[in-house]
Design a protein around this motif. Sequence first.
Motif, PDB file in Angstrom:
ATOM      1  N   SER A  16       0.785  -1.144   0.023  1.00 27.50           N
ATOM      2  CA  SER A  16      -0.135  -0.020  -0.032  1.00 27.50           C
ATOM      3  C   SER A  16       0.830   1.253  -0.224  1.00 27.50           C
ATOM      4  CB  SER A  16      -0.685  -0.065   1.375  1.00 27.50           C
ATOM      5  OG  SER A  16      -0.136  -0.144   2.441  1.00 27.50           O
ATOM      6  N   ILE A  17       0.427   2.315  -0.748  1.00 29.50           N
ATOM      7  CA  ILE A  17       1.060   3.590  -0.632  1.00 29.50           C
ATOM      8  C   ILE A  17       0.158   4.669  -0.372  1.00 29.50           C
ATOM      9  CG2 ILE A  17       3.120   2.993  -1.782  1.00 29.50           C
ATOM     10  CD1 ILE A  17       2.085   4.363  -4.191  1.00 29.50           C
ATOM     11  N   ILE A  18       0.616   5.734   0.029  1.00 27.89           N
ATOM     12  CA  ILE A  18      -0.071   7.030   0.055  1.00 27.89           C
ATOM     13  C   ILE A  18       0.556   8.161  -0.417  1.00 27.89           C
ATOM     14  CG2 ILE A  18      -0.899   8.926   1.813  1.00 27.89           C
ATOM     15  CD1 ILE A  18      -2.494   6.232   2.369  1.00 27.89           C
ATOM     16  N   ILE A  19      -0.041   8.904  -1.086  1.00 25.99           N
ATOM     17  CA  ILE A  19       0.367   9.817  -1.965  1.00 25.99           C
ATOM     18  C   ILE A  19      -0.288  11.366  -2.169  1.00 25.99           C
ATOM     19  CG2 ILE A  19       2.123   8.598  -3.664  1.00 25.99           C
ATOM     20  CD1 ILE A  19       0.002   9.670  -5.683  1.00 25.99           C
ATOM     21  N   LEU A  25       5.261  10.691  -2.392  1.00 27.20           N
ATOM     22  CA  LEU A  25       5.000   9.288  -1.518  1.00 27.20           C
ATOM     23  C   LEU A  25       5.092   9.780  -0.176  1.00 27.20           C
ATOM     24  CD1 LEU A  25       4.976   6.173  -1.516  1.00 27.20           C
ATOM     25  CD2 LEU A  25       7.355   6.365  -1.457  1.00 27.20           C
ATOM     26  N   LEU A  26       4.104   9.600   0.646  1.00 23.19           N
ATOM     27  CA  LEU A  26       4.027   9.978   2.020  1.00 23.19           C
ATOM     28  C   LEU A  26       4.174   8.806   2.829  1.00 23.19           C
ATOM     29  CD1 LEU A  26       1.523  12.837   2.196  1.00 23.19           C
ATOM     30  CD2 LEU A  26       3.914  12.969   1.717  1.00 23.19           C
ATOM     31  N   GLY A  27       3.664   7.610   2.423  1.00 17.85           N
ATOM     32  CA  GLY A  27       3.752   6.634   3.270  1.00 17.85           C
ATOM     33  C   GLY A  27       3.661   5.178   2.314  1.00 17.85           C
ATOM     34  N   ILE A 285       9.190  -2.935 -23.023  1.00 17.37           N
ATOM     35  CA  ILE A 285       9.420  -1.722 -22.389  1.00 17.37           C
ATOM     36  C   ILE A 285       9.365  -2.093 -20.871  1.00 17.37           C
ATOM     37  CG2 ILE A 285       8.384  -0.229 -24.110  1.00 17.37           C
ATOM     38  CD1 ILE A 285       5.729  -0.248 -22.027  1.00 17.37           C
ATOM     39  N   GLU A 286      10.145  -1.306 -20.095  1.00 19.50           N
ATOM     40  CA  GLU A 286      10.194  -1.349 -18.765  1.00 19.50           C
ATOM     41  C   GLU A 286       8.797  -0.952 -18.336  1.00 19.50           C
ATOM     42  OE1 GLU A 286      11.866  -2.443 -16.063  1.00 19.50           O
ATOM     43  OE2 GLU A 286      13.183  -3.302 -17.619  1.00 19.50           O
ATOM     44  N   PRO A 287       7.814  -1.671 -17.543  1.00 20.07           N
ATOM     45  CA  PRO A 287       6.715  -0.976 -16.893  1.00 20.07           C
ATOM     46  C   PRO A 287       6.964   0.316 -16.563  1.00 20.07           C
ATOM     47  CG  PRO A 287       7.263  -2.902 -15.605  1.00 20.07           C
ATOM     48  CD  PRO A 287       8.371  -2.787 -16.642  1.00 20.07           C
ATOM     49  N   ARG A 288       6.149   1.423 -17.033  1.00 21.45           N
ATOM     50  CA  ARG A 288       6.550   2.769 -16.356  1.00 21.45           C
ATOM     51  C   ARG A 288       6.217   2.585 -14.790  1.00 21.45           C
ATOM     52  NH1 ARG A 288       4.757   8.820 -18.367  1.00 21.45           N
ATOM     53  NH2 ARG A 288       6.327   9.878 -16.732  1.00 21.45           N
ATOM     54  N   PHE A 289       5.123   2.103 -14.537  1.00 18.93           N
ATOM     55  CA  PHE A 289       4.855   2.008 -13.088  1.00 18.93           C
ATOM     56  C   PHE A 289       4.582   0.623 -12.354  1.00 18.93           C
ATOM     57  CE2 PHE A 289       3.597   6.489 -14.441  1.00 18.93           C
ATOM     58  CZ  PHE A 289       4.684   7.082 -13.387  1.00 18.93           C
ATOM     59  N   LYS A 290       4.901   0.534 -11.157  1.00 21.57           N
ATOM     60  CA  LYS A 290       4.363  -0.864 -10.588  1.00 21.57           C
ATOM     61  C   LYS A 290       3.046  -0.686 -10.328  1.00 21.57           C
ATOM     62  CE  LYS A 290       8.702  -0.506  -7.943  1.00 21.57           C
ATOM     63  NZ  LYS A 290       9.426  -1.634  -8.183  1.00 21.57           N
ATOM     64  N   PRO A 291       2.324  -2.008 -10.193  1.00 24.43           N
ATOM     65  CA  PRO A 291       0.805  -2.122  -9.900  1.00 24.43           C
ATOM     66  C   PRO A 291       0.230  -1.225  -8.967  1.00 24.43           C
ATOM     67  CG  PRO A 291       1.749  -4.152 -10.599  1.00 24.43           C
ATOM     68  CD  PRO A 291       2.969  -3.463 -10.205  1.00 24.43           C
ATOM     69  N   GLY A 310       4.084  16.483 -15.266  1.00 23.87           N
ATOM     70  CA  GLY A 310       4.596  16.945 -13.922  1.00 23.87           C
ATOM     71  C   GLY A 310       4.460  15.841 -12.896  1.00 23.87           C
ATOM     72  N   LEU A 311       3.038  15.545 -12.838  1.00 28.30           N
ATOM     73  CA  LEU A 311       2.598  14.643 -11.840  1.00 28.30           C
ATOM     74  C   LEU A 311       3.281  13.203 -12.105  1.00 28.30           C
ATOM     75  CD1 LEU A 311       0.853  13.940  -9.434  1.00 28.30           C
ATOM     76  CD2 LEU A 311      -1.054  13.900 -10.794  1.00 28.30           C
ATOM     77  N   LEU A 312       3.247  12.864 -13.237  1.00 24.68           N
ATOM     78  CA  LEU A 312       3.915  11.642 -13.672  1.00 24.68           C
ATOM     79  C   LEU A 312       5.429  11.370 -13.453  1.00 24.68           C
ATOM     80  CD1 LEU A 312       1.805  10.975 -17.021  1.00 24.68           C
ATOM     81  CD2 LEU A 312       1.746   9.597 -14.753  1.00 24.68           C
ATOM     82  N   ASP A 313       6.066  12.454 -13.494  1.00 29.73           N
ATOM     83  CA  ASP A 313       7.590  12.737 -13.129  1.00 29.73           C
ATOM     84  C   ASP A 313       7.732  12.670 -11.619  1.00 29.73           C
ATOM     85  OD1 ASP A 313       8.030  13.218 -15.658  1.00 29.73           O
ATOM     86  OD2 ASP A 313       8.508  15.049 -15.622  1.00 29.73           O
ATOM     87  N   GLU A 314       7.140  13.037 -10.889  1.00 27.96           N
ATOM     88  CA  GLU A 314       6.958  13.050  -9.640  1.00 27.96           C
ATOM     89  C   GLU A 314       6.527  11.677  -9.000  1.00 27.96           C
ATOM     90  OE1 GLU A 314       8.144  14.355  -6.253  1.00 27.96           O
ATOM     91  OE2 GLU A 314       7.928  16.001  -7.747  1.00 27.96           O
ATOM     92  N   LEU A 315       5.530  10.931  -9.725  1.00 31.11           N
ATOM     93  CA  LEU A 315       5.434   9.569  -9.333  1.00 31.11           C
ATOM     94  C   LEU A 315       6.612   8.742  -9.682  1.00 31.11           C
ATOM     95  CD1 LEU A 315       1.602   9.264 -10.636  1.00 31.11           C
ATOM     96  CD2 LEU A 315       2.393   9.021  -8.279  1.00 31.11           C
ATOM     97  N   GLU A 316       7.298   9.077 -10.538  1.00 31.63           N
ATOM     98  CA  GLU A 316       8.542   8.264 -11.106  1.00 31.63           C
ATOM     99  C   GLU A 316       9.618   8.550  -9.940  1.00 31.63           C
ATOM    100  OE1 GLU A 316       9.542   9.258 -15.063  1.00 31.63           O
ATOM    101  OE2 GLU A 316       8.541   7.540 -15.878  1.00 31.63           O
ATOM    102  N   ALA A 317       9.622   9.606  -9.565  1.00 34.92           N
ATOM    103  CA  ALA A 317      10.425   9.978  -8.440  1.00 34.92           C
ATOM    104  C   ALA A 317      10.035   9.064  -6.919  1.00 34.92           C
ATOM    105  CB  ALA A 317      10.699  11.227  -7.886  1.00 34.92           C
ATOM    106  N   SER A 318       8.696   9.204  -6.806  1.00 32.09           N
ATOM    107  CA  SER A 318       8.328   8.209  -5.660  1.00 32.09           C
ATOM    108  C   SER A 318       8.556   6.716  -5.818  1.00 32.09           C
ATOM    109  CB  SER A 318       6.795   8.598  -5.644  1.00 32.09           C
ATOM    110  OG  SER A 318       6.542   9.735  -5.295  1.00 32.09           O
ATOM    111  N   GLN A 319       8.562   6.398  -7.029  1.00 33.38           N
ATOM    112  CA  GLN A 319       8.553   4.985  -7.315  1.00 33.38           C
ATOM    113  C   GLN A 319       9.988   4.401  -7.050  1.00 33.38           C
ATOM    114  OE1 GLN A 319       6.721   2.067 -10.234  1.00 33.38           O
ATOM    115  NE2 GLN A 319       8.365   2.928 -11.694  1.00 33.38           N
ATOM    116  N   ARG A 320      11.015   5.543  -7.160  1.00 32.63           N
ATOM    117  CA  ARG A 320      12.476   5.040  -6.886  1.00 32.63           C
ATOM    118  C   ARG A 320      12.463   4.584  -5.545  1.00 32.63           C
ATOM    119  NH1 ARG A 320      13.339   8.357 -11.421  1.00 32.63           N
ATOM    120  NH2 ARG A 320      13.182  10.136 -10.146  1.00 32.63           N
ATOM    121  N   ARG A 321      11.794   5.100  -4.812  1.00 36.04           N
ATOM    122  CA  ARG A 321      11.680   4.960  -3.407  1.00 36.04           C
ATOM    123  C   ARG A 321      10.958   3.500  -3.115  1.00 36.04           C
ATOM    124  NH1 ARG A 321       9.362  10.007  -0.790  1.00 36.04           N
ATOM    125  NH2 ARG A 321       9.754   8.762   1.094  1.00 36.04           N
ATOM    126  N   LEU A 322      10.510   2.706  -4.022  1.00 40.10           N
ATOM    127  CA  LEU A 322       9.746   1.658  -3.720  1.00 40.10           C
ATOM    128  C   LEU A 322      10.702   0.089  -4.407  1.00 40.10           C
ATOM    129  CD1 LEU A 322       6.247   2.899  -4.422  1.00 40.10           C
ATOM    130  CD2 LEU A 322       7.160   2.258  -2.453  1.00 40.10           C
TER     131      LEU A 322
END
Length: 326
Positions: A16-19, A25-27, A285-291, A310-322
């Motif tokens: 689970s994640i909270i954004i 990514l907050l949690g 392709i690499e999946p852009r985002f995890k499920p 802009g939002l998708l870029d931020e989500l990519e940064a969040s994903q790097r923490r997962l």
Amino acid sequence: MSLVGGVDVGATSTKSIIIDFKGRLLGRGIGPGVNPFTMGYEAAAEIMVKTLSEAMRGVCEFKDLACVVFGSTGLETIKSRELVKSLIEKKSGISRVFVVTDSRIALEGALGGGEGIVVYAGTGSFAIGKNARGDVHKAGGVGFLMSDEGSGFYLGHQALRAAVRALDGRGERTVLTRRVLDHFGVEIPEELMPKLYVKPIDTSAIAALAPIVTQAAEEGDHVARKIVESAVGELVNLVEAVARKLNMISLEFPLASAGGVFKSELIRGLFCSMIKERLPRAYLIEPRFKPVIGAVIMALKNAGISVEKGLLDELEASQRRLVDIP
Ligand SMILES: Nc1ncnc2c1ncn2[C@@H]1O[C@H](COP(=O)(O)OP(=O)(O)O)[C@@H](O)[C@H]1O
Ligand SMILES: [Mg+2]
């Protein structure tokens, strides 16, 4: 209220994640796997809500969530999804809850909801695709008795069979025999019977053998290598069936892979070469985002946020923490 949640509900684990509305990514939380059939919908909903609250700890309360999307294994009918949705609403009081399949969030995440095919191999397996007309087709994904070829369960099950065949004289010797028995802490397969033949069958305990199989194959074990090759062949079959149904076989289309089994480099390499051979027009392709990020993207859209660059870029940064989450 400017927060959303996403939950990827799997048979082996729940993530689970909270954004926030900016994609930060907050949690994050991780919880046990879910099988709604063996544990019941009530217990399944309980785990889903608990795992969500894990990500919320020290961050927010249920009332702060504008929308939460749960993408779950096992909920393949509308009726079951509606039931679980109302259970989650009752337990949490979240105002906007969406319950969808795990294939739906995998598709949304990997391809941003666009055209192409995603093949998934975790505890179970499926492929799902969408063509230019917006038709969606899924192959597999109906559990270990009826499908799940090429999945973690499949790899583990084949390893168990190979171990028995090697011991009783029908099959080639393999390091899998020792490693599989050691994994369960038993000396002989007969001792495994009371552990495996119970109700409910624990598919994720069998899928847990998958890394043993890929490891043994990497070390050159012939039997393990054969199992891995057949699993990859099955995953390609899933993709091919979806491509054919959606009339995409002769078109170029993006193909992404997701799920824990693809953590194995050997699996990824073999999959890539088998796809080149059998579906030369598919480009990997690499999946852009995890499920789990696919789930929050759906939640953001449902909360009325327009999901742009802009939002998708931020989500990519969040994903790097997962990185540790498949
Ligand atoms: N290195 C590996 N090689 C092969 N399979 C793996 C590896 N690591 C994890 N797995 C498989 O991935 C599964 C977990 O993947 P995940 O996508 O989280 O499953 P689920 O969504 O069903 O909970 C494990 O049960 C295991 O079968
Ligand atoms: Mg999953």
